[in-house]
Design a protein around this motif. Structure first.
Motif, PDB file in Angstrom:
ATOM      1  N   UNK A  15      38.411  26.761  44.883  1.00  0.00           N
ATOM      2  CA  UNK A  15      37.713  28.079  45.206  1.00  0.00           C
ATOM      3  C   UNK A  15      38.679  29.248  45.259  1.00  0.00           C
ATOM      4  N   UNK A  16      39.850  29.227  46.072  1.00  0.00           N
ATOM      5  CA  UNK A  16      40.669  30.312  46.330  1.00  0.00           C
ATOM      6  C   UNK A  16      41.298  30.633  45.064  1.00  0.00           C
ATOM      7  N   UNK A  17      41.864  29.540  44.022  1.00  0.00           N
ATOM      8  CA  UNK A  17      42.366  29.709  42.947  1.00  0.00           C
ATOM      9  C   UNK A  17      41.414  30.484  41.849  1.00  0.00           C
ATOM     10  N   UNK A  18      40.316  30.138  41.951  1.00  0.00           N
ATOM     11  CA  UNK A  18      39.122  30.603  41.127  1.00  0.00           C
ATOM     12  C   UNK A  18      38.938  32.011  41.312  1.00  0.00           C
ATOM     13  N   UNK A  19      38.770  32.240  42.432  1.00  0.00           N
ATOM     14  CA  UNK A  19      38.542  33.785  42.910  1.00  0.00           C
ATOM     15  C   UNK A  19      39.656  34.600  42.627  1.00  0.00           C
ATOM     16  N   UNK A  20      40.867  34.273  42.812  1.00  0.00           N
ATOM     17  CA  UNK A  20      41.996  34.991  42.284  1.00  0.00           C
ATOM     18  C   UNK A  20      42.026  35.247  40.965  1.00  0.00           C
ATOM     19  N   UNK A  21      41.593  34.168  40.172  1.00  0.00           N
ATOM     20  CA  UNK A  21      41.659  34.276  38.864  1.00  0.00           C
ATOM     21  C   UNK A  21      40.571  35.359  38.185  1.00  0.00           C
ATOM     22  N   UNK A  22      39.448  35.463  38.969  1.00  0.00           N
ATOM     23  CA  UNK A  22      38.226  36.464  38.618  1.00  0.00           C
ATOM     24  C   UNK A  22      38.647  37.761  39.017  1.00  0.00           C
ATOM     25  N   UNK A  23      39.447  37.684  40.131  1.00  0.00           N
ATOM     26  CA  UNK A  23      39.618  39.142  40.501  1.00  0.00           C
ATOM     27  C   UNK A  23      40.756  39.904  39.492  1.00  0.00           C
ATOM     28  N   UNK A  24      41.869  39.005  39.037  1.00  0.00           N
ATOM     29  CA  UNK A  24      42.773  39.573  38.157  1.00  0.00           C
ATOM     30  C   UNK A  24      42.196  39.815  36.688  1.00  0.00           C
ATOM     31  N   UNK A  25      41.044  39.045  36.394  1.00  0.00           N
ATOM     32  CA  UNK A  25      40.303  39.443  35.096  1.00  0.00           C
ATOM     33  C   UNK A  25      39.591  40.643  35.311  1.00  0.00           C
ATOM     34  N   UNK A  26      38.945  40.822  36.418  1.00  0.00           N
ATOM     35  CA  UNK A  26      38.259  42.097  36.808  1.00  0.00           C
ATOM     36  C   UNK A  26      39.220  43.337  36.964  1.00  0.00           C
ATOM     37  N   UNK A  27      40.289  43.067  37.400  1.00  0.00           N
ATOM     38  CA  UNK A  27      41.306  43.975  37.482  1.00  0.00           C
ATOM     39  C   UNK A  27      41.894  44.514  36.261  1.00  0.00           C
ATOM     40  N   UNK A  28      42.117  43.620  35.392  1.00  0.00           N
ATOM     41  CA  UNK A  28      42.379  43.912  33.940  1.00  0.00           C
ATOM     42  C   UNK A  28      41.536  44.629  33.270  1.00  0.00           C
ATOM     43  N   UNK A  29      40.361  44.159  33.367  1.00  0.00           N
ATOM     44  CA  UNK A  29      39.129  45.353  32.895  1.00  0.00           C
ATOM     45  C   UNK A  29      38.958  46.515  33.236  1.00  0.00           C
ATOM     46  N   UNK A  30      39.202  46.896  34.556  1.00  0.00           N
ATOM     47  CA  UNK A  30      39.022  47.987  35.184  1.00  0.00           C
ATOM     48  C   UNK A  30      40.102  49.116  34.454  1.00  0.00           C
ATOM     49  N   UNK A  31      41.370  48.515  34.323  1.00  0.00           N
ATOM     50  CA  UNK A  31      42.571  49.361  33.698  1.00  0.00           C
ATOM     51  C   UNK A  31      42.386  49.329  32.233  1.00  0.00           C
TER      52      UNK A  31
END
Length: 95
Positions: A15-31
């Motif tokens: 779960x922690x790994x998956x949430x971190x991956x999702x955060x990284x993807x969303x962060x990449x989309x915002x930039x």
């Protein structure tokens, strides 16, 4: 076939790994990764027709660069136009 047993700790780690991956993807989309956008990308971003985009070019609202028949728009210029045309909504008074 070997049987693997998953523990609660394994699931929490997943779960922690998956949430971190999702955060990284969303962060990449915002930039904004692309500085220059083509007409189709701008139309999609602003949800406007080709004619509206042409009018924005013609009347000087939106600056552009044309290279070999392809029109490019600077992402920061698009943001300036959007920010420059902000309208402050008056709060609705309820009686």
């Amino acid at each position: 076939m070997a049987i693997e047993i998953l523990t609660k700790e394994d699931l929490k780690e997943f779960q922690k790994s998956l949430l971190q991956d999702i955060k990284n993807i969303l962060k990449g989309n915002n930039e904004q990764s692309k500085k220059w956008l083509k007409s189709t990308e701008v139309r999609k971003l602003l949800n406007i027709s080709p004619g509206t985009l042409q009018n924005l070019r013609i009347n000087g609202t939106l600056t552009y660069t044309k290279i070999g028949g392809i029109v490019y728009y600077d992402h920061s210029d698009i943001e300036k136009v959007l920010n420059g045309n902000k309208v402050n909504a008056l709060p609705t008074l309820f009686k």
